[in-house]
Design a protein around this motif. Structure first.
Motif, PDB file in Angstrom:
ATOM      1  N   GLU A   1      -0.346   2.068 -15.839  1.00  0.00           N
ATOM      2  CA  GLU A   1      -0.256   0.612 -15.851  1.00  0.00           C
ATOM      3  C   GLU A   1       0.438   0.103 -14.589  1.00  0.00           C
ATOM      4  O   GLU A   1      -0.007  -0.874 -13.981  1.00  0.00           O
ATOM      5  CB  GLU A   1       0.515   0.150 -17.092  1.00  0.00           C
ATOM      6  CG  GLU A   1       0.476  -1.347 -17.295  1.00  0.00           C
ATOM      7  CD  GLU A   1       1.147  -1.761 -18.595  1.00  0.00           C
ATOM      8  OE1 GLU A   1       1.872  -2.775 -18.563  1.00  0.00           O
ATOM      9  OE2 GLU A   1       0.944  -1.080 -19.612  1.00  0.00           O
TER      10      GLU A   1
ATOM     11  N   GLY B   1      -2.003   0.386 -11.754  1.00  0.00           N
ATOM     12  CA  GLY B   1      -2.982  -0.704 -11.817  1.00  0.00           C
ATOM     13  C   GLY B   1      -2.402  -2.015 -11.315  1.00  0.00           C
ATOM     14  O   GLY B   1      -3.056  -2.756 -10.567  1.00  0.00           O
ATOM     15  N   GLN B   2      -1.177  -2.293 -11.725  1.00  0.00           N
ATOM     16  CA  GLN B   2      -0.510  -3.525 -11.281  1.00  0.00           C
ATOM     17  C   GLN B   2      -0.300  -3.490  -9.770  1.00  0.00           C
ATOM     18  O   GLN B   2      -0.527  -4.484  -9.081  1.00  0.00           O
ATOM     19  CB  GLN B   2       0.820  -3.677 -12.007  1.00  0.00           C
ATOM     20  CG  GLN B   2       1.532  -4.975 -11.705  1.00  0.00           C
ATOM     21  CD  GLN B   2       2.796  -5.118 -12.541  1.00  0.00           C
ATOM     22  OE1 GLN B   2       3.066  -4.332 -13.444  1.00  0.00           O
ATOM     23  NE2 GLN B   2       3.578  -6.130 -12.246  1.00  0.00           N
ATOM     24  N   GLN B   3       0.093  -2.336  -9.242  1.00  0.00           N
ATOM     25  CA  GLN B   3       0.318  -2.228  -7.801  1.00  0.00           C
ATOM     26  C   GLN B   3      -1.000  -2.308  -7.032  1.00  0.00           C
ATOM     27  O   GLN B   3      -1.043  -2.853  -5.929  1.00  0.00           O
ATOM     28  CB  GLN B   3       1.071  -0.935  -7.464  1.00  0.00           C
ATOM     29  CG  GLN B   3       1.569  -0.876  -6.034  1.00  0.00           C
ATOM     30  CD  GLN B   3       2.538  -1.994  -5.690  1.00  0.00           C
ATOM     31  OE1 GLN B   3       3.279  -2.483  -6.530  1.00  0.00           O
ATOM     32  NE2 GLN B   3       2.527  -2.422  -4.438  1.00  0.00           N
ATOM     33  N   GLU B   4      -2.082  -1.801  -7.618  1.00  0.00           N
ATOM     34  CA  GLU B   4      -3.405  -1.938  -6.982  1.00  0.00           C
ATOM     35  C   GLU B   4      -3.793  -3.416  -6.900  1.00  0.00           C
ATOM     36  O   GLU B   4      -4.318  -3.862  -5.875  1.00  0.00           O
ATOM     37  CB  GLU B   4      -4.460  -1.156  -7.762  1.00  0.00           C
ATOM     38  CG  GLU B   4      -4.381   0.337  -7.545  1.00  0.00           C
ATOM     39  CD  GLU B   4      -5.313   1.136  -8.441  1.00  0.00           C
ATOM     40  OE1 GLU B   4      -5.773   0.600  -9.489  1.00  0.00           O
ATOM     41  OE2 GLU B   4      -5.569   2.303  -8.118  1.00  0.00           O
ATOM     42  N   ARG B   5      -3.538  -4.162  -7.958  1.00  0.00           N
ATOM     43  CA  ARG B   5      -3.827  -5.604  -7.939  1.00  0.00           C
ATOM     44  C   ARG B   5      -2.948  -6.308  -6.911  1.00  0.00           C
ATOM     45  O   ARG B   5      -3.405  -7.214  -6.201  1.00  0.00           O
ATOM     46  CB  ARG B   5      -3.639  -6.204  -9.333  1.00  0.00           C
ATOM     47  CG  ARG B   5      -4.719  -5.779 -10.327  1.00  0.00           C
ATOM     48  CD  ARG B   5      -4.608  -6.489 -11.669  1.00  0.00           C
ATOM     49  NE  ARG B   5      -3.392  -6.189 -12.402  1.00  0.00           N
ATOM     50  CZ  ARG B   5      -3.202  -5.102 -13.145  1.00  0.00           C
ATOM     51  NH1 ARG B   5      -4.158  -4.206 -13.265  1.00  0.00           N
ATOM     52  NH2 ARG B   5      -2.062  -4.905 -13.781  1.00  0.00           N
ATOM     53  N   ASN B   6      -1.699  -5.888  -6.844  1.00  0.00           N
ATOM     54  CA  ASN B   6      -0.779  -6.458  -5.865  1.00  0.00           C
ATOM     55  C   ASN B   6      -1.268  -6.177  -4.440  1.00  0.00           C
ATOM     56  O   ASN B   6      -1.281  -7.081  -3.597  1.00  0.00           O
ATOM     57  CB  ASN B   6       0.619  -5.875  -6.085  1.00  0.00           C
ATOM     58  CG  ASN B   6       1.661  -6.492  -5.186  1.00  0.00           C
ATOM     59  OD1 ASN B   6       1.577  -7.657  -4.817  1.00  0.00           O
ATOM     60  ND2 ASN B   6       2.658  -5.708  -4.817  1.00  0.00           N
TER      61      ASN B   6
ATOM     62  N   GLU C   1       0.823  -1.206   0.000  1.00  0.00           N
ATOM     63  CA  GLU C   1       0.000   0.000   0.000  1.00  0.00           C
ATOM     64  C   GLU C   1       0.861   1.261   0.000  1.00  0.00           C
ATOM     65  O   GLU C   1       0.502   2.269  -0.604  1.00  0.00           O
ATOM     66  CB  GLU C   1      -0.969  -0.016   1.180  1.00  0.00           C
ATOM     67  CG  GLU C   1      -2.077  -1.035   0.976  1.00  0.00           C
ATOM     68  CD  GLU C   1      -3.079  -1.102   2.110  1.00  0.00           C
ATOM     69  OE1 GLU C   1      -2.732  -0.727   3.254  1.00  0.00           O
ATOM     70  OE2 GLU C   1      -4.209  -1.535   1.847  1.00  0.00           O
TER      71      GLU C   1
ATOM     72  N   GLN D   1      -4.327  -5.545  -3.504  1.00  0.00           N
ATOM     73  CA  GLN D   1      -5.552  -6.317  -3.279  1.00  0.00           C
ATOM     74  C   GLN D   1      -5.229  -7.771  -2.979  1.00  0.00           C
ATOM     75  O   GLN D   1      -5.839  -8.384  -2.107  1.00  0.00           O
ATOM     76  CB  GLN D   1      -6.500  -6.214  -4.480  1.00  0.00           C
ATOM     77  CG  GLN D   1      -7.829  -6.907  -4.256  1.00  0.00           C
ATOM     78  CD  GLN D   1      -8.557  -6.384  -3.036  1.00  0.00           C
ATOM     79  OE1 GLN D   1      -8.740  -5.182  -2.864  1.00  0.00           O
ATOM     80  NE2 GLN D   1      -8.988  -7.281  -2.160  1.00  0.00           N
ATOM     81  N   TRP D   2      -4.257  -8.322  -3.681  1.00  0.00           N
ATOM     82  CA  TRP D   2      -3.830  -9.697  -3.424  1.00  0.00           C
ATOM     83  C   TRP D   2      -3.352  -9.817  -1.974  1.00  0.00           C
ATOM     84  O   TRP D   2      -3.700 -10.767  -1.272  1.00  0.00           O
ATOM     85  CB  TRP D   2      -2.730 -10.096  -4.407  1.00  0.00           C
ATOM     86  CG  TRP D   2      -2.277 -11.516  -4.228  1.00  0.00           C
ATOM     87  CD1 TRP D   2      -2.840 -12.634  -4.758  1.00  0.00           C
ATOM     88  CD2 TRP D   2      -1.160 -11.964  -3.451  1.00  0.00           C
ATOM     89  NE1 TRP D   2      -2.153 -13.753  -4.360  1.00  0.00           N
ATOM     90  CE2 TRP D   2      -1.112 -13.375  -3.552  1.00  0.00           C
ATOM     91  CE3 TRP D   2      -0.198 -11.319  -2.685  1.00  0.00           C
ATOM     92  CZ2 TRP D   2      -0.144 -14.134  -2.912  1.00  0.00           C
ATOM     93  CZ3 TRP D   2       0.774 -12.084  -2.052  1.00  0.00           C
ATOM     94  CH2 TRP D   2       0.797 -13.472  -2.177  1.00  0.00           C
TER      95      TRP D   2
ATOM     96  N   ASP E   1      -6.218  -9.822   0.423  1.00  0.00           N
ATOM     97  CA  ASP E   1      -6.845 -11.149   0.458  1.00  0.00           C
ATOM     98  C   ASP E   1      -6.024 -12.115   1.310  1.00  0.00           C
ATOM     99  O   ASP E   1      -6.582 -12.903   2.080  1.00  0.00           O
ATOM    100  CB  ASP E   1      -7.011 -11.708  -0.960  1.00  0.00           C
ATOM    101  CG  ASP E   1      -8.001 -10.911  -1.801  1.00  0.00           C
ATOM    102  OD1 ASP E   1      -8.806 -10.144  -1.231  1.00  0.00           O
ATOM    103  OD2 ASP E   1      -7.955 -11.051  -3.048  1.00  0.00           O
TER     104      ASP E   1
END
Length: 147
Positions: free
Chosen positions: A79, A82-87, A37, A89-90, A93
């Motif tokens: 981009e 976006g990749q860091q947002e997915r990271n 984050e 979120q992972w 989880d």
């Protein structure tokens, strides 16, 4: 002969280790989430700064070449965000799963501790009754001796 509470000692110790390990894993996952984050925040702040440069440079006038380079870099930055947002979120989880595992292990440990305490209370009651019975028998023998 060991009582039920004492026989559960190794099980409680194993459960304590499991709970402690799960708590450590949760802590590690939370640290990794915080790092992800933080990186996301850095990228977002960098994007804001970069967009401010367009405003400043745009007011002075820019070339088409500069604008194409700006757009290309901004696209790459989006981009990366976006990749860091997915990271991130992972990692959220993973933290949620680790928290669930820790909660399950903690609940199991607390259940075992309550069971052991109940067994100890039951054992104390049995011992108290046995002691009371012995005292009653002793008192009765003492009375029959005086009669």
């Amino acid at each position: 002969m060991k009582g039920r509470a004492e026989r559960l000692g190794p099980v409680v110790e194993m459960s304590e280790r499991d709970e402690r390990d799960a708590a450590q894993r949760l802590g590690q996952c939370q640290q990794q989430l915080a790092q992800a984050e933080f990186k996301l925040g850095e990228l977002q702040r960098y994007r804001e700064d970069y967009q401010q440069r367009l405003v400043v440079n745009g007011s002075r006038g820019v070339t088409g070449q500069w604008l194409i380079g700006y757009q290309r870099f901004l696209s790459q930055l989006e981009e990366a965000i976006g990749q860091q947002e997915r990271n991130a979120q992972w990692h959220r989880d993973v933290v949620a799963k680790a928290r669930t595992q820790w909660q399950e292990r903690y609940a199991r440990l607390e259940g075992l501790r309550k069971l052991v305490e109940r067994y100890r209370q039951e054992q104390r009651l049995v011992e108290d009754k046995r002691e009371q019975k012995q005292m009653d028998e002793y008192a009765q023998r003492a009375r029959s001796t005086y009669i």
